[in-house]
Design a protein around this motif. Structure first.
Motif, PDB file in Angstrom:
ATOM      1  N   UNK A  75     -11.311   1.212   2.308  1.00  0.00           N
ATOM      2  CA  UNK A  75     -11.064   1.400   3.738  1.00  0.00           C
ATOM      3  C   UNK A  75      -9.890   0.562   4.227  1.00  0.00           C
ATOM      4  N   UNK A  76      -9.754  -0.634   3.694  1.00  0.00           N
ATOM      5  CA  UNK A  76      -8.627  -1.494   4.064  1.00  0.00           C
ATOM      6  C   UNK A  76      -7.320  -0.881   3.575  1.00  0.00           C
ATOM      7  N   UNK A  77      -7.341  -0.332   2.366  1.00  0.00           N
ATOM      8  CA  UNK A  77      -6.143   0.331   1.833  1.00  0.00           C
ATOM      9  C   UNK A  77      -5.754   1.498   2.736  1.00  0.00           C
TER      10      UNK A  77
ATOM     11  N   UNK B 158       4.446   4.921  -6.472  1.00  0.00           N
ATOM     12  CA  UNK B 158       3.837   4.755  -7.799  1.00  0.00           C
ATOM     13  C   UNK B 158       2.739   5.785  -8.041  1.00  0.00           C
ATOM     14  N   UNK B 159       2.464   6.628  -7.061  1.00  0.00           N
ATOM     15  CA  UNK B 159       1.467   7.696  -7.169  1.00  0.00           C
ATOM     16  C   UNK B 159       0.064   7.198  -7.538  1.00  0.00           C
ATOM     17  N   UNK B 160      -0.323   6.050  -6.997  1.00  0.00           N
ATOM     18  CA  UNK B 160      -1.677   5.548  -7.238  1.00  0.00           C
ATOM     19  C   UNK B 160      -2.612   6.070  -6.151  1.00  0.00           C
ATOM     20  N   UNK B 161      -3.840   6.305  -6.521  1.00  0.00           N
ATOM     21  CA  UNK B 161      -4.840   6.736  -5.546  1.00  0.00           C
ATOM     22  C   UNK B 161      -5.274   5.539  -4.705  1.00  0.00           C
ATOM     23  N   UNK B 162      -5.943   5.825  -3.607  1.00  0.00           N
ATOM     24  CA  UNK B 162      -6.470   4.758  -2.748  1.00  0.00           C
ATOM     25  C   UNK B 162      -7.421   3.875  -3.557  1.00  0.00           C
ATOM     26  N   UNK B 163      -8.262   4.484  -4.388  1.00  0.00           N
ATOM     27  CA  UNK B 163      -9.204   3.710  -5.200  1.00  0.00           C
ATOM     28  C   UNK B 163      -8.462   2.797  -6.182  1.00  0.00           C
ATOM     29  N   UNK B 164      -7.403   3.327  -6.799  1.00  0.00           N
ATOM     30  CA  UNK B 164      -6.625   2.508  -7.736  1.00  0.00           C
ATOM     31  C   UNK B 164      -5.940   1.340  -7.028  1.00  0.00           C
ATOM     32  N   UNK B 165      -5.432   1.604  -5.843  1.00  0.00           N
ATOM     33  CA  UNK B 165      -4.782   0.534  -5.069  1.00  0.00           C
ATOM     34  C   UNK B 165      -5.820  -0.512  -4.681  1.00  0.00           C
TER      35      UNK B 165
ATOM     36  N   UNK C  30       0.830  -1.210   0.000  1.00  0.00           N
ATOM     37  CA  UNK C  30       0.000   0.000   0.000  1.00  0.00           C
ATOM     38  C   UNK C  30       0.864   1.259   0.000  1.00  0.00           C
ATOM     39  N   UNK C  31       1.890   1.285   0.840  1.00  0.00           N
ATOM     40  CA  UNK C  31       2.757   2.463   0.930  1.00  0.00           C
ATOM     41  C   UNK C  31       3.500   2.685  -0.389  1.00  0.00           C
TER      42      UNK C  31
END
Length: 166
Positions: free
Chosen positions: A138-140, A122-129, A115-116
């Protein structure tokens, strides 16, 4: 003597063994089949002469193996050419900060580290992750928060107030 006199019988009796030998030598069944096919075509073209050999099958194996070697040589030369044509900018050694960050990341549990890295490097959003890892957003967020809290002391830093209370 007709050029295909006895060739069909020879082919049927030896083709499986030839492919097996070439597969064992080369490790790729498709390449072995292609090389065997080409070797048999060449044998058929020269059948008048080859049919008189003590072991025409050995001729097919030898030609097939040489064809495999030529393919490997072409592949190797292609790779060498690609390397030669690339820009010669070599990457320097990693900075002390990069080494420290990687060492600290290795100490995190896999899910937090993932996640980190995906969010901050990698500059991914929470939604993308969440989509990529197949877990709820929420888990992310929880993994990011735990990962940040665990990284701070490992990197000798403190988190801003708004992050540490998240």
């Amino acid at each position: 003597m007709d050029r295909d006199d006895g060739f069909e019988e020879f082919y049927r009796a030896t083709r499986h063994r030839a492919v097996t030998v070439l597969y064992a030598l080369g490790g790729d069944i498709h390449e072995a089949q292609d090389a065997a096919q080409e070797a048999y075509v060449r044998a058929w073209q020269r059948w008048q002469r080859i049919s008189g050999y003590d072991d025409p099958e050995a001729w097919v194996h030898t030609v097939g193996y040489r064809l495999l070697q030529n393919r490997w040589r072409k592949i190797r030369n292609g790779i060498a050419a690609q390397r030669r044509d690339r820009p010669t900018t070599a990457a320097g050694p990693p900075s002390e900060n990069t080494v420290a960050l990687v060492a600290a990341l290795r100490q995190l549990p896999k899910d937090q580290r993932e996640a980190v890295v995906l969010h901050h490097l990698a500059d991914l959003s929470v939604a993308d992750i969440a989509t990529r890892t197949a877990v709820p957003a929420g888990t992310v967020k929880a993994r990011l928060a735990r990962g940040r809290r665990a990284l701070a002391p490992l990197l000798g830093t403190t988190l801003p107030e708004e992050v540490s209370n998240a």
